[in-house]
Design a protein around this motif. Structure first.
Motif, PDB file in Angstrom:
ATOM      1  N   HIS A  59       5.108  88.293  46.669  1.00 54.72           N
ATOM      2  CA  HIS A  59       4.140  87.301  47.153  1.00 54.72           C
ATOM      3  C   HIS A  59       2.939  88.064  47.687  1.00 54.72           C
ATOM      4  CE1 HIS A  59       2.547  83.624  48.692  1.00 54.72           C
ATOM      5  NE2 HIS A  59       2.658  83.975  49.969  1.00 54.72           N
ATOM      6  N   PRO A 105      -0.539  86.973  48.549  1.00 53.18           N
ATOM      7  CA  PRO A 105      -1.573  85.942  48.682  1.00 53.18           C
ATOM      8  C   PRO A 105      -2.992  86.502  48.813  1.00 53.18           C
ATOM      9  CG  PRO A 105      -0.255  86.110  50.694  1.00 53.18           C
ATOM     10  CD  PRO A 105       0.418  86.941  49.644  1.00 53.18           C
ATOM     11  N   THR A 154      -1.757  83.557  42.927  1.00 52.60           N
ATOM     12  CA  THR A 154      -0.744  83.106  43.883  1.00 52.60           C
ATOM     13  C   THR A 154      -0.900  81.612  44.147  1.00 52.60           C
ATOM     14  OG1 THR A 154      -0.808  85.283  44.925  1.00 52.60           O
ATOM     15  CG2 THR A 154       0.208  83.484  46.191  1.00 52.60           C
ATOM     16  N   THR A 204       0.991  76.873  47.604  1.00 50.73           N
ATOM     17  CA  THR A 204       2.184  76.371  48.297  1.00 50.73           C
ATOM     18  C   THR A 204       3.250  77.446  48.478  1.00 50.73           C
ATOM     19  OG1 THR A 204       2.971  75.633  46.139  1.00 50.73           O
ATOM     20  CG2 THR A 204       1.922  73.971  47.551  1.00 50.73           C
ATOM     21  N   ASP A 205       3.059  78.619  47.860  1.00 51.10           N
ATOM     22  CA  ASP A 205       4.102  79.645  47.940  1.00 51.10           C
ATOM     23  C   ASP A 205       4.072  80.393  49.270  1.00 51.10           C
ATOM     24  OD1 ASP A 205       5.899  79.615  45.887  1.00 51.10           O
ATOM     25  OD2 ASP A 205       4.621  80.738  44.506  1.00 51.10           O
ATOM     26  N   THR A 206       5.243  80.822  49.665  1.00 52.32           N
ATOM     27  CA  THR A 206       5.391  81.653  50.865  1.00 52.32           C
ATOM     28  C   THR A 206       6.266  82.851  50.479  1.00 52.32           C
ATOM     29  OG1 THR A 206       7.432  80.549  51.498  1.00 52.32           O
ATOM     30  CG2 THR A 206       5.360  79.599  52.339  1.00 52.32           C
ATOM     31  N   TYR A 207       6.366  83.816  51.377  1.00 53.38           N
ATOM     32  CA  TYR A 207       7.261  84.947  51.116  1.00 53.38           C
ATOM     33  C   TYR A 207       8.669  84.442  50.831  1.00 53.38           C
ATOM     34  CZ  TYR A 207       3.458  87.859  52.698  1.00 53.38           C
ATOM     35  OH  TYR A 207       2.242  88.471  52.792  1.00 53.38           O
ATOM     36  N   GLU A 208       9.062  83.415  51.605  1.00 55.67           N
ATOM     37  CA  GLU A 208      10.422  82.878  51.466  1.00 55.67           C
ATOM     38  C   GLU A 208      10.605  82.184  50.115  1.00 55.67           C
ATOM     39  OE1 GLU A 208       8.435  82.483  54.154  1.00 55.67           O
ATOM     40  OE2 GLU A 208       9.516  83.949  55.374  1.00 55.67           O
ATOM     41  N   SER A 209       9.621  81.379  49.708  1.00 52.70           N
ATOM     42  CA  SER A 209       9.812  80.629  48.459  1.00 52.70           C
ATOM     43  C   SER A 209       9.816  81.579  47.257  1.00 52.70           C
ATOM     44  CB  SER A 209       8.740  79.546  48.302  1.00 52.70           C
ATOM     45  OG  SER A 209       7.471  80.118  48.072  1.00 52.70           O
ATOM     46  N   GLU A 234      10.841  84.685  47.327  1.00 51.21           N
ATOM     47  CA  GLU A 234      12.131  85.376  47.355  1.00 51.21           C
ATOM     48  C   GLU A 234      13.245  84.476  46.826  1.00 51.21           C
ATOM     49  OE1 GLU A 234      12.638  88.236  50.272  1.00 51.21           O
ATOM     50  OE2 GLU A 234      14.734  87.745  50.665  1.00 51.21           O
ATOM     51  N   THR A 273      12.582  90.882  45.505  1.00 47.41           N
ATOM     52  CA  THR A 273      11.225  91.157  45.990  1.00 47.41           C
ATOM     53  C   THR A 273      11.207  92.586  46.548  1.00 47.41           C
ATOM     54  OG1 THR A 273      11.808  90.356  48.184  1.00 47.41           O
ATOM     55  CG2 THR A 273      10.887  88.735  46.645  1.00 47.41           C
ATOM     56  N   ASP A 332       6.272  80.197  38.395  1.00 47.67           N
ATOM     57  CA  ASP A 332       6.188  78.944  39.127  1.00 47.67           C
ATOM     58  C   ASP A 332       6.596  77.735  38.292  1.00 47.67           C
ATOM     59  OD1 ASP A 332       4.099  79.441  37.524  1.00 47.67           O
ATOM     60  OD2 ASP A 332       2.547  79.180  39.026  1.00 47.67           O
TER      61      ASP A 332
END
Lengths: 389, 389
Positions: free
Chosen positions: A290, A292, A298, A301-306, A308, A318, B94
């Motif tokens: 991720h 950003p 990127t 809506t993506d985050t490090y968590e999503s 991963e 990751t 995605d």
């Protein structure tokens, strides 16, 4: 086989892309050079092309280890086999075609891989009428859910395939394949790692090497008793020698050799931890990241968590997962590998690519304090013994 | 399927080497572009890499014709299939992975090849756990010595493989596969050619195209009878139209469209002569050549005859054999292809390579008076309709 001590060891990345090749990254393959010998780990499409462009010699390849049979790790295997074992056949115009008989005096090219590797190679060779002039053998690493024997294929052995291919079962006490190869100088063990299909991580371990010797500690004793100075060589190897006066000298204790851990695709490599601890080099995939601030593609809506979670659901890691694994196994150096095709591999000459790779490295560094290197096609990493204190 | 008339047709060579790749020539593959559609002929290893480096779009490939299943012509087929039919799967981060179900609304990628092509593809896909998001189908060209049906493989169909793959038998009256594909604009026929394994030559024939129309011949008649000038369009297509006064005008007769002959490896292509006559373009292999004044590796004992005999014994041709075939079939242009790895393919920028290719061309010219071109990777040849007199 008597193998000389490993004077030099290095890893050359031949392909560092996941799934699809790009103009700067080919499919997975890397060459481990131990002195003059070459062992390949994975063999994606066009591995022989990459070898031609590198300083690694195809003719020196003696073993090939396959982590898993996904195409981006194995599509180049049969072509490598054909070029490596055809010898002159088909290319040199002025000899009887040597492919029409297999020279069984030649040592076989050894292939290690999960269940299905043998069937893939055998069917591929047979349906393409491929003739080989030297033998090969496939050893398969079987998990408890694989049949303990049999090849899952009804085709007979290829004329160059040795029937001595082993079906290697896991150790009785733990789910590992211990010493699948071993000589006096080096051994290879393996363990399953979690991916979307059966996948293997390999651990290459050098046998203990001589400790640091202080000649000042031994030379006076040898001189004093009139013992030949050539005894120093035995002492240096950690042996004990008896001097003419009965005194016994003990050489410095041997110390661990190099340990190199090469993982296939994985979202969780923990099953290999019993083998992988304290590696000098750990090669771990980092397919998805991720980024950003760096990668304009990127998703908002993506985050490090999503990212991963998505990587995980597809069997991948990751940089943070790779970093955490390096910390957990106390690796001395982490090489990140197997990048999404969206991350270019020309960070040695392209500023933007360098920015991307630096960002990926920073993500891994949030979980790991040691040295981190992002692999690039044709990059060579020396595997040095840790410096003695 | 309604195909628009062929406004442009061209051939792009993606690989022009025999047996092994070199730094200047990849394994066999060429792309025939008919308007926006792309048909591949052969698919050696790294064909998808070569596509990436060319102006030919992988996403436009709708048919693949395999001449024979030797590795240097087919090792890249499954990778091309995987990249072409995975769509977003595995590369775009995605989206739900589309490879877990096959979209049967998509037209299948069609593969044509000799007996064994289907088994090669099916086993390769299955042992590599390859998922595809769109269907494919393999039509096999069977010779009388092949079984008339069945796939020579015990594996079930891949989830993306259509069961409608035909087993195409030779015509009853002659040993040819006639119209293996045909629409209103173009058709493909094929014939076996002699090589060391079953091998096919393909003939792509454009349907007759409009003749040359002289408007001065028709316009006054249309005007005289008050017929709409739009009738000219029908006349131009060679149709007959009735004018208001009952007069019937006949458009100029249609004339033959383009004919392109693409041969696989061969030492004697004569079985395809009934289909191959009067081709606009003939692509013939020329693997081996005797170049005593140019190639310093030439053996002192070799002669034109001995090189031809050796080439022949391995299923291959010299430039002279290719030239003689072009003369015998009255081809308008001869493209030499499939050169030994010892002959480099950078004759556009390297003087010595140009000398070698000129020497090869000269050998073919001893047997053929028409235009001769030595193929080079990424060379594109326009296929033009012959100019009308």
């Amino acid at each position: 086989m008597s193998r000389p001590p490993i004077t030099s060891a290095s890893i050359t990345f031949l392909g560092t892309a996941s799934a699809q090749p790009s103009s700067t990254r080919n499919h997975s393959s890397l060459a481990l050079r131990l002195g003059g010998d070459v062992w390949l780990f994975d063999c994606g499409e066009a591995t022989q092309h990459q070898l031609q462009r590198s300083t690694v010699k195809l003719g020196k390849v003696e073993k090939i280890f396959i982590t898993h049979t996904h195409g981006d790790h194995i599509f180049g295997l049969i072509p490598v086999l054909a070029s490596r074992l055809n010898g002159a056949g088909g290319t040199v115009d002025d000899a009887d075609d040597p492919r029409h008989q297999v020279d069984h005096q030649m040592p076989p090219l050894e292939i290690y891989g999960p269940y299905g590797t043998r069937a893939y190679v055998r069917s591929g060779l047979l349906y393409t009428h491929t003739l080989l002039s030297a033998p090969y053998v496939v050893h398969e690493l079987r998990t408890p859910s694989d049949p303990p024997s049999g090849d899952n294929i009804s085709l007979p052995l290829h004329s160059a395939e040795l029937p001595s291919g082993r079906d290697i079962l896991q150790s009785e006490d733990q789910p590992l394949w211990t010493d699948i190869y071993k000589d006096a100088v080096v051994s290879v063990s393996a363990a399953p790692i979690f991916h979307s299909v059966p996948c293997v991580g390999y651990v290459v371990t050098e046998a203990p090497v001589p400790g640091k010797i202080d000649p000042k500690q031994y030379a006076p004793e040898l001189k004093r008793t009139g013992a030949p100075m050539t005894l120093m060589r035995q002492l240096q190897q950690g042996e004990s020698v008896q001097l003419p006066d009965g005194t016994i000298l003990h050489g410095p204790p041997r110390r661990p050799g190099r340990k190199i851990v090469i993982l296939g695709d994985t979202y969780d490599a923990s099953p290999i931890i019993p083998l992988a601890k304290d590696a000098d080099i750990l090669i771990h995939e980092a397919t998805n990241a991720h980024l950003p601030d760096v990668d304009s593609h990127t998703k908002a809506t993506d985050t490090y968590e999503s990212v991963e979670e998505r990587a995980n659901s597809r069997g991948h890691s990751t940089p943070q997962v790779a970093g955490a694994f390096a910390t957990r196994t106390r690796a001395r150096k982490l090489l990140l590998n197997h990048f999404s095709a969206r991350y270019p591999g020309d960070d040695d000459c392209n500023e933007w690519s360098k920015k991307v790779m630096d960002a990926i490295k920073s993500l891994a560094a949030t979980e790991y304090e040691g040295e981190i290197v992002c692999a690039r096609d044709f990059m060579t990493i020396d595997c040095k013994l840790p410096i003695l204190d």
